[in-house]
Design a protein around this motif. Structure first.
Motif, PDB file in Angstrom:
ATOM      1  N   VAL A  68      64.282  46.829   3.904  1.00 19.24           N
ATOM      2  CA  VAL A  68      64.351  47.603   5.227  1.00 19.24           C
ATOM      3  C   VAL A  68      62.799  48.013   5.495  1.00 19.24           C
ATOM      4  O   VAL A  68      62.437  49.070   4.652  1.00 19.24           O
ATOM      5  CB  VAL A  68      65.392  48.408   5.104  1.00 19.24           C
ATOM      6  N   TYR A  77      62.934  49.097  13.274  1.00 14.93           N
ATOM      7  CA  TYR A  77      63.325  48.839  12.124  1.00 14.93           C
ATOM      8  C   TYR A  77      63.524  47.605  11.884  1.00 14.93           C
ATOM      9  O   TYR A  77      63.788  46.643  12.970  1.00 14.93           O
ATOM     10  CB  TYR A  77      64.690  49.465  11.618  1.00 14.93           C
ATOM     11  N   LYS A 117      60.151  49.949   8.418  1.00  8.12           N
ATOM     12  CA  LYS A 117      60.116  50.932   9.569  1.00  8.12           C
ATOM     13  C   LYS A 117      58.831  51.112   9.853  1.00  8.12           C
ATOM     14  O   LYS A 117      57.876  51.130   9.314  1.00  8.12           O
ATOM     15  CB  LYS A 117      60.722  52.365   9.251  1.00  8.12           C
ATOM     16  N   SER A 136      61.491  54.805  16.640  1.00  9.35           N
ATOM     17  CA  SER A 136      61.490  54.053  15.268  1.00  9.35           C
ATOM     18  C   SER A 136      62.046  52.580  15.492  1.00  9.35           C
ATOM     19  O   SER A 136      62.706  52.436  16.201  1.00  9.35           O
ATOM     20  CB  SER A 136      62.368  54.745  14.237  1.00  9.35           C
ATOM     21  N   ASP A 183      67.997  55.983   6.133  1.00  5.83           N
ATOM     22  CA  ASP A 183      66.664  56.398   6.300  1.00  5.83           C
ATOM     23  C   ASP A 183      66.503  57.893   6.383  1.00  5.83           C
ATOM     24  O   ASP A 183      66.976  58.595   7.375  1.00  5.83           O
ATOM     25  CB  ASP A 183      65.977  55.787   7.817  1.00  5.83           C
ATOM     26  N   LEU A 187      71.205  52.276   8.156  1.00 10.28           N
ATOM     27  CA  LEU A 187      71.166  51.123   8.784  1.00 10.28           C
ATOM     28  C   LEU A 187      72.153  50.097   7.962  1.00 10.28           C
ATOM     29  O   LEU A 187      72.233  50.306   6.641  1.00 10.28           O
ATOM     30  CB  LEU A 187      69.846  50.615   8.329  1.00 10.28           C
TER      31      LEU A 187
END
Length: 166
Positions: free
Chosen positions: A59, A101, A61, A99, A91, A44
Motif C-alpha cells: 500500500v 492511496y 501513499k 492523501s 495508515d 485501507l
C-alpha cells in the motif's frame, strides 16, 4: 533475408502477424477502499475474488500526485486462491488535507499491477476543543484536549488586546 523481432527470427518479413497473449493478472480485485476510523486513521481494505501466483500487496501513499508514492505497509498474499480473501491495513500517520492511496500487487513471476488511486481528504482537527469557564476573571481555566496522535507543543493564552497572559 530474414528479420529479427523481439529476439525471434521472422521469415518473410513482408507479411507476418504478431499475436500477444496477455498474461492473467495475479489478482482479481473486487474492491479497494479507505475509511476513517475513530482514531482519525485511514483503514485501507481490499478484497480479492481470486489470486494466482500472488506474492504480496504493497500500500502506497502520497499527499501530492506530482511527488513519489511512499510505501506505508506490505501484506503477504494468499498466493493461489479461488476464494474471496479480505485484507486490511491501517495508515497510522494520516496527513491533514488530501492523501492519495494505491495498492500495488506483486506476483512470484515479477509482474507488478497497480490499483486505481483513492483520493481522501482529512480535515485538520484542533487539539483544544473547549476552554472554560468563559469569560474568565482570573480563576482556574480548563482545557478539553482531543485524543489525537499529534502532540500538543505549546499553549499560549492571550487577553482581548492580544497580550500573552500565560
Amino acid at each position: 533475408m530474414n528479420t529479427w523481432w523481439n529476439g525471434y527470427e521472422v521469415e518473410n518479413s513482408d507479411q507476418f502477424v504478431v499475436t500477444v497473449q496477455p498474461a492473467p493478472l495475479p489478482v482479481e480485485l473486487i474492491q479497494f477502499t479507505a475509511d476513517l476510523n475513530e482514531n482519525r486513521n485511514y483503514v485501507l481494505n481490499w478484497t480479492t475474488a481470486s489470486e494466482e501466483n500472488a506474492d504480496y500487496f504493497s500500500v502506497e501513499k502520497t499527499s501530492d500526485l506530482h511527488k513519489e508514492f511512499k510505501v506505508i505497509g506490505r501484506i503477504k498474499a494468499h498466493g493461489n486462491s479461488t476464494i474471496v480473501n479480505n485484507y486490511s491495513l491501517e495508515d497510522t500517520y494520516p496527513v491533514n488535507g488530501y492523501s492519495y492511496y494505491r495498492l500495488i500487487i506483486y506476483d512470484y513471476n515479477g509482474t507488478v499491477t497497480s490499483s486505481k488511486i483513492l483520493k481522501k481528504y482529512l480535515e485538520a482537527s484542533l487539539p483544544v476543543t473547549r476552554i472554560f469557564p468563559n469569560p474568565n476573571y482570573g480563576s482556574e481555566l480548563f482545557l478539553n484536549v482531543n485524543n489525537t496522535s499529534s502532540k500538543l507543543q505549546h499553549i499560549a493564552i492571550v487577553n482581548a488586546t492580544g497580550e500573552q497572559v500565560y
